[in-house]
Write an enzyme that holds these catalytic residues in place. Structure first.
Site, PDB file in Angstrom:
ATOM      1  N   LYS A 130      10.065 -37.217  44.691  1.00 68.39           N
ATOM      2  CA  LYS A 130       9.445 -36.427  45.289  1.00 68.39           C
ATOM      3  C   LYS A 130       9.108 -35.372  44.279  1.00 68.39           C
ATOM      4  O   LYS A 130       9.852 -34.590  43.674  1.00 68.39           O
ATOM      5  CB  LYS A 130       9.958 -35.638  46.592  1.00 68.39           C
ATOM      6  CG  LYS A 130       9.129 -34.910  47.184  1.00 68.39           C
ATOM      7  CD  LYS A 130       9.794 -34.267  48.279  1.00 68.39           C
ATOM      8  CE  LYS A 130       9.008 -33.272  49.162  1.00 68.39           C
ATOM      9  NZ  LYS A 130       9.563 -32.714  50.201  1.00 68.39           N
TER      10      LYS A 130
ATOM     11  N   LYS B 294      14.248 -34.805  43.435  1.00 74.35           N
ATOM     12  CA  LYS B 294      13.116 -33.875  43.866  1.00 74.35           C
ATOM     13  C   LYS B 294      12.889 -32.519  43.036  1.00 74.35           C
ATOM     14  O   LYS B 294      13.891 -31.900  42.690  1.00 74.35           O
ATOM     15  CB  LYS B 294      13.572 -33.410  45.314  1.00 74.35           C
ATOM     16  CG  LYS B 294      12.819 -32.359  46.098  1.00 74.35           C
ATOM     17  CD  LYS B 294      13.405 -31.709  47.335  1.00 74.35           C
ATOM     18  CE  LYS B 294      12.320 -31.136  48.031  1.00 74.35           C
ATOM     19  NZ  LYS B 294      12.639 -30.564  49.423  1.00 74.35           N
TER      20      LYS B 294
END
Length: 334
Positions: free
Chosen positions: A256, A202
């Protein structure tokens, strides 16, 4: 693999592009409703669908309307929804106690969905930002995001969600060691079948702004998240993080944001061959939707192309706010 082909004119690539039937027969990657996870924002109240200004077409729903959305997802063939709570500011504290309250918004929504649509998989978010007076994913002391103390809080949050009936936990906090701690606690508590889809890679991205509006974290956030989310310039680090989380017990892994990081998706899938997911985040959604609403691009075509790109990059599924719209098109309901 090294392709072998005849020289032109014996080889003409346009032959297999000539008709729709030929194009479908030779398409390498396809998108199905089974590839979609629908993120949903839940808020207090009854019979409420509250628009989110920075995400046109996306709303915060009260629990009863979340159940209706879950029923819609199941009817469209979408296999899972993911819940994100919009917490009353009065419940946000520096210790984030509301995160593991058995009766918090997320846990009430889990129970309601599983009672109404038991076959639908319910995924949750495991991070403290919706409950944190400081807007961070972890506990904060003297401006420092604490790792080990945060992991202890996240374990309590994960156990509460598992008790509520969650099928998939999505740790999105990026604290070191949290996957192993959660897996150990889940096994000890008898939740051996609860899956972990770890947000392993992420990035500290500029594409999250509308999401923070949606969960009410924008105004609360003090500073940035660069001490725990990844540097956008790093690629090898993502593979190290994926390997660590798999060794600690993650069942699936996440990259992400999505489209700006398709190279990471491909590297992860090639290196590990594990179930790999991407999150088409709020900023990606807002750019496509905003441009489409202004007539600058063809919205449906851009939406479907963007989702197909995730499959081509190696993803097994995509979290996307476009899920119901895309599913209707895939089901011939457009």
């Amino acid at each position: 693999m090294r392709p072998i082909q005849a020289a032109y004119p014996h080889a003409r690539f346009r032959r297999t592009r000539r008709t729709d039937a030929l194009r479908r027969l030779t398409q390498e990657y396809t998108l199905t409703t089974g590839d979609l996870i629908w993120p949903l924002f839940v808020r207090d109240g009854e019979n409420i669908e509250e628009p989110i200004h920075s995400m046109p077409g996306v709303v915060r729903r009260s629990v009863d309307r979340i159940v209706a959305a879950a029923e819609e997802a199941a009817s469209l063939g979408i296999p899972a929804v993911c819940l994100f709570p919009y917490t009353d500011p009065s419940l946000k504290t520096e210790l984030c106690e509301e995160a593991w309250n058995p009766c918090n918004l997320a846990n009430r929504a889990i129970r309601a969905i599983k009672a109404a649509v038991p076959e639908l998989a319910v995924m949750t978010d495991v991070a403290l930002d919706p409950y944190n007076a400081n807007g961070h994913d972890g506990l904060v002391r003297d401006g420092i995001i604490l790792n080990d103390e945060t992991v202890e809080a996240l374990v309590r949050m994960a156990l509460a969600q598992a008790e509520a009936g969650a099928d998939i936990l999505g740790p999105s906090d990026m604290m070191d060691g949290r996957i192993g701690a959660m897996r150990t606690a889940l096994e000890a508590a008898g939740h051996k079948d609860v899956a972990i889809l770890s947000y392993s890679a992420k990035y500290a991205s500029a594409f999250y702004g509308p999401f923070r509006d949606a969960v009410g974290a924008s105004g609360a956030l003090k500073g940035d998240k660069k001490t725990y989310q990844m540097d956008p310039g790093n690629s090898d680090e993502a593979l190290r993080l994926i390997e660590r989380d798999l060794r600690e017990g993650a069942d699936m892994v996440m990259v992400k944001p999505g489209m700006p990081y398709l190279d990471i998706c491909r590297r992860v899938k090639d290196a590990f061959g594990v179930p790999t997911y991407a999150y088409q985040v709020s900023g990606e959604y807002a750019m496509i939707r905003g441009a489409a609403d202004r007539g600058w691009i063809k919205g449906e075509a851009a939406m479907m192309e963007s989702l197909l790109c995730f499959k081509r990059a190696g993803c097994d599924g995509i979290l996307t706010y476009f899920a119901p719209e895309a599913a209707r098109l895939l089901n011939g309901m457009g």
